[in-house]
Design a protein around this motif. Structure first.
Motif, short mmCIF file in Angstrom:
data_model
loop_
_atom_site.label_atom_id
_atom_site.label_comp_id
_atom_site.label_asym_id
_atom_site.label_seq_id
_atom_site.Cartn_x
_atom_site.Cartn_y
_atom_site.Cartn_z
N SER A 44 0.82 -1.20 0.00
CA SER A 44 0.00 0.00 0.00
C SER A 44 0.86 1.25 0.00
O SER A 44 2.08 1.22 -0.12
CB SER A 44 -0.89 0.01 1.24
OG SER A 44 -0.11 0.24 2.39
N ALA A 45 0.19 2.37 0.18
CA ALA A 45 0.88 3.66 0.25
C ALA A 45 1.84 3.73 1.43
O ALA A 45 2.63 4.67 1.53
CB ALA A 45 -0.14 4.79 0.33
N ASP A 46 1.77 2.76 2.35
CA ASP A 46 2.67 2.74 3.50
C ASP A 46 3.94 1.94 3.23
O ASP A 46 4.55 1.41 4.16
CB ASP A 46 1.94 2.15 4.71
CG ASP A 46 0.90 3.10 5.28
OD1 ASP A 46 1.06 4.32 5.10
OD2 ASP A 46 -0.07 2.62 5.88
N ALA A 47 4.34 1.86 1.97
CA ALA A 47 5.56 1.11 1.63
C ALA A 47 6.78 1.68 2.33
O ALA A 47 7.68 0.93 2.73
CB ALA A 47 5.77 1.12 0.11
N GLY A 48 6.84 3.00 2.50
CA GLY A 48 7.98 3.60 3.21
C GLY A 48 8.07 3.11 4.64
O GLY A 48 9.14 2.72 5.12
N LEU A 49 6.94 3.09 5.33
CA LEU A 49 6.91 2.59 6.70
C LEU A 49 7.23 1.10 6.75
O LEU A 49 8.00 0.65 7.60
CB LEU A 49 5.54 2.85 7.32
CG LEU A 49 5.16 4.29 7.62
CD1 LEU A 49 3.71 4.37 8.08
CD2 LEU A 49 6.09 4.90 8.66
N ALA A 50 6.63 0.34 5.82
CA ALA A 50 6.84 -1.11 5.82
C ALA A 50 8.30 -1.46 5.55
O ALA A 50 8.87 -2.35 6.18
CB ALA A 50 5.93 -1.77 4.79
N GLY A 51 8.91 -0.77 4.59
CA GLY A 51 10.31 -1.03 4.27
C GLY A 51 11.24 -0.64 5.40
O GLY A 51 12.18 -1.36 5.75
N ALA A 52 10.99 0.52 6.01
CA ALA A 52 11.80 0.95 7.14
C ALA A 52 11.66 -0.02 8.31
O ALA A 52 12.63 -0.34 8.99
CB ALA A 52 11.40 2.36 7.57
N ALA A 53 10.42 -0.49 8.53
CA ALA A 53 10.20 -1.45 9.61
C ALA A 53 10.96 -2.74 9.38
O ALA A 53 11.59 -3.28 10.30
CB ALA A 53 8.70 -1.71 9.74
N ALA A 54 10.91 -3.26 8.16
CA ALA A 54 11.61 -4.52 7.86
C ALA A 54 13.11 -4.35 8.06
O ALA A 54 13.77 -5.22 8.65
CB ALA A 54 11.30 -4.96 6.43
N ALA A 55 13.66 -3.24 7.57
CA ALA A 55 15.10 -3.00 7.73
C ALA A 55 15.46 -2.77 9.19
O ALA A 55 16.50 -3.24 9.68
CB ALA A 55 15.52 -1.82 6.87
N GLY A 56 14.61 -2.03 9.90
CA GLY A 56 14.89 -1.75 11.30
C GLY A 56 14.84 -3.00 12.16
O GLY A 56 15.71 -3.21 13.03
#
Length: 285
Positions: free
Chosen positions: A268-280
């Protein structure tokens, strides 16, 4: 738990991440001119999270730690990781937003289960992020996957904001499609109108656009061995266009396959949050 942010020039979105689950925390305006106000905006979301991961519209040079971010002047040129860690008293991981998009697609989106994922953005311009064997690739200067830049388009060769002439970025995104149409037809039209007309009858503009993008994308796919190419950005909403780009690209790669390669992104539009979460969580979890 990890506190995650998706930071753009106008808005900051926040969430809490735990074991791959995102809990939205809201959003606020980005204080673009004042670093103290910027850190206060982030600190307002903090409670007991052990670390912070950030997706941002900028690039951190791994050699110097300094960030280049055009639309948030208070951060531009700073060693922003060190400054934010000191201000927030927590470990901070900062990633480019296109990289976060690629990570999100590789972990939970269209690229899940694929070994090599090249996530591309066809929005206002052209961007990308590269995940190989489950790891985001970051090159010298913090750049990797940026297939939109380099003097590869010779007809027409437009000036690019990066300082070069003939970058794919000048014709590949929505504004580029409009620029290309003006060059070929002499007429102004929106990207939406150009694509609507193409679905009714032949369009020299879309034919040329597909030729230019599929040729460059095929070369990149051959080079990096991408299993799948999820597409985000505004143009990705036109699934007919992406299907045409997929067919044109698969016709030009060395590996002949009937399986779709270039596909619309599914995060979704929350790809930035999802990607940062996975990396974090991978780094601090």
């Amino acid at each position: 738990m990890i506190l995650v942010f998706d930071i753009g020039g106008s808005r900051i979105k926040a969430a809490r991440s735990h074991n791959g689950s995102l809990e939205p925390l809201g959003e606020t305006a980005t204080p673009a001119q004042d670093f103290a106000a910027f850190t206060a905006a982030l600190a307002a979301f903090h409670s007991t999270e052990s670390a912070i991961a950030i997706s941002i519209t900028g690039v951190v040079d791994p050699a110097t730690g300094r960030i280049k971010v055009a639309n948030i002047p208070c951060l531009d040129g700073r060693n922003v990781t060190a400054d934010l860690q000191a201000a927030l008293n927590r470990p901070v991981l900062i990633l480019n937003d296109a990289d976060c998009f690629a990570i999100a697609e590789a972990t939970t989106g269209a690229g899940k289960g694929h070994r090599n994922v090249f996530g591309i953005i066809l929005g206002t311009g052209v961007g990308g992020g590269l995940v190989l064997n489950g790891q985001i690739v970051t090159g010298p200067g913090g750049y990797a996957g940026e297939w939109g830049h380099g003097p590869v388009v010779h007809d027409p060769a437009f000036a690019c904001g990066c300082g070069q002439i003939g970058c794919l970025d000048t014709i590949g995104g929505a504004r580029g499609l409009e620029r290309l149409h003006k060059h070929l037809s002499g007429q102004d039209a929106s990207a939406e109108a150009i694509l609507a007309a193409w679905k009714v009858g032949p369009s020299p503009t879309v034919t040329r656009w597909l030729d230019l993008l599929s040729g460059q994308l095929a070369m990149v796919v051959n080079l990096i061995g991408a299993d799948i190419v999820p597409v985000g950005g505004g143009l990705a909403n036109d699934h007919t266009l992406i299907a045409a780009l997929d067919a044109a690209t698969r016709a030009r790669i060395l590996r002949q396959t009937d399986t779709s390669l270039v596909v619309p992104a599914t995060v979704s539009a929350d790809a930035g949050l999802a990607g940062a979460a996975a990396a974090g969580e991978a780094k601090y979890g």
